[in-house]
Structures are given as C-alpha cells and as structure tokens.
Scaffold this motif. Structure first.
Motif, PDB file in Angstrom:
ATOM      1  N   GLU A  17     -11.300  -4.888  -0.380  1.00 46.49           N
ATOM      2  CA  GLU A  17     -11.451  -3.274   0.065  1.00 46.49           C
ATOM      3  C   GLU A  17     -10.946  -3.017  -0.291  1.00 46.49           C
ATOM      4  N   ASN A  20     -12.495  -0.923  -3.300  1.00 49.76           N
ATOM      5  CA  ASN A  20     -12.788  -0.331  -3.299  1.00 49.76           C
ATOM      6  C   ASN A  20     -13.028   1.140  -3.012  1.00 49.76           C
ATOM      7  N   MET A  21     -11.400   1.228  -1.837  1.00 50.99           N
ATOM      8  CA  MET A  21     -10.814   2.903  -1.497  1.00 50.99           C
ATOM      9  C   MET A  21     -10.301   3.256  -2.842  1.00 50.99           C
ATOM     10  N   ALA A 112      -8.508   7.946   4.964  1.00 54.09           N
ATOM     11  CA  ALA A 112      -9.289   6.715   4.900  1.00 54.09           C
ATOM     12  C   ALA A 112      -8.653   5.724   5.283  1.00 54.09           C
ATOM     13  N   GLN A 116      -9.819   2.370   8.604  1.00 49.07           N
ATOM     14  CA  GLN A 116     -10.037   0.896   8.389  1.00 49.07           C
ATOM     15  C   GLN A 116      -8.025   0.400   7.891  1.00 49.07           C
TER      16      GLN A 116
END
Length: 220
Positions: A17, A20-21, A112, A116
């Motif tokens: 995760e 990907n960010m 970002a 999350q």
C-alpha cells in the motif's frame, strides 16, 4: 520493467500500500551534466532516488573550499533527512553526467497519509530501518581499519562496472579518515598486488573481486 522510486533503497521494503502511494506521488526530474539538484544550505523537504546517471556529493567550507564526499549511482537514495525532518541541506548534489532522479516531497506524503492514516505506522517503521542502517555505517567507520574502509570506498565510488576514479589521494583520505600518506602507501601496495592501476590522478580497479575480499575483511 521500469524502475521507480518505490523499488529503491529502504522504500523497497515498504508495504504494498505504501509502495503504491509512493509510486503515485513520485515526480521525475532529468539533469544535464553539471546541473545541480540542490545546494548546501538550501531548504529541503524531499528525498530522491537515482534512476540513472551519477551525482557527486560535495560540501563547501566557510573559506569556500569544495570537498567531494561521495558519488551516488543508480539505485541509491539521497535526501532522507530533509524528507523526514525538512530543513537546510547539508551538502550539494551535482550531476556528473546526464542523470534521472525521482523525487518525493514530505508535504505530498503527509497529505496522502491523512486519507490513509494507517500507513503512518509503515512510514515510521521505514524511518527506524534507515536509522538502524545509518548506525551500522557509523560503527563500521569507527571500528574498521583504514585499509578496509578505503577498499569499500573505492568500490563504491567506482560503481558496479568499475570506472577510473579521478580523485586525489588527499580527497580519498578525507573520505575514510586517513592521511594522504597512508592512502598513497595503501594504493601503491594494491598496485603491486594487481588489484588496481594508478594513473595521473586516477585509480582504476582491475581486480574487483580481489579488492572486495579486502573490503569484506572482518576486523571489528
């Protein structure tokens, strides 16, 4: 397969995760030979990955004398301190050949992460891994002898396909914490043993495996 910032250094150990960010936020920048990525004293908030090319790390004394400290090659990260704690850059980074880097800004990551928040834990763990690595480098500098440190530095500076280093013995000594005389004596010994060749202000590794054996010697 195209290399991205998230494939490199301590970022390669991040969770899928977070990787990907990072990939989504990374910004590509191309530098011409001689172009400066950032200068000592500049305010910084980003880390960079070298995708291709080469960057020289240097510092300038209060008297204006420049000292080369390192060479950054493809696959290496730089600027992590300013990324985790934005502030003045401690060195100047200059491309020595056409170079491509990918950058990641502190502010973009935090924006970002607000969407999350669970990924903050991943980022903290990555910072811990990097600090552990830096601690290991410090211990090597303190406890390894000059011969081992010098072999490691030459192998690092010459890259994966050893190139001739255009560097004075005094500058190499500054890298590894040794006098010019000690460096010159060690290099002359390695030349006799067929590990390197010495030219006018150049050092060429001719037996990388042999020099690696010196660099990997256990002495602490």
């Amino acid at each position: 397969m195209t290399t991205s910032l998230s494939d490199i250094g301590f970022l390669a150990t991040a969770s899928p995760e977070l990787r990907n960010m990072v990939s989504a936020l990374a910004v590509r920048r191309r530098l011409a030979a001689g172009e400066i990525l950032f200068e000592q004293g500049d305010q910084g908030d980003s880390l960079f990955a070298v995708i291709s090319g080469e960057l020289e790390v240097s510092v300038t004394s209060a008297g204006g004398k420049k000292l080369g400290l390192d060479m950054m090659h493809a696959g290496e990260l730089l600027g992590e301190i300013a990324f985790f704690a934005p502030g003045p850059r401690t060195a100047t980074l200059t491309a020595t050949k056409p170079t491509e880097v990918w950058g990641l800004r502190n502010e973009d990551v935090h924006d970002a992460l607000r969407a999350q928040p669970d990924l903050y834990i991943d980022l903290i763990e990555l910072a811990g891994l990097r600090m552990r690595w830096m601690s290991t480098q410090y211990h090597e500098q303190v406890f390894m002898d000059v011969t081992t440190r010098l072999a490691r530095k030459i192998l690092h500076l010459s890259g994966s396909s050893p190139n001739a280093l255009n560097m004075s013995h005094a500058d190499l000594g500054a890298f590894v914490g040794a006098t010019r005389e000690t460096v010159s004596k060690t290099l002359s010994m390695w030349k006799r043993e067929g590990l390197i060749q010495l030219g006018r202000s150049t050092i060429t590794v001719v037996d990388p495996e042999g020099l690696k054996m010196v660099a990997d010697a256990e002495n602490f």
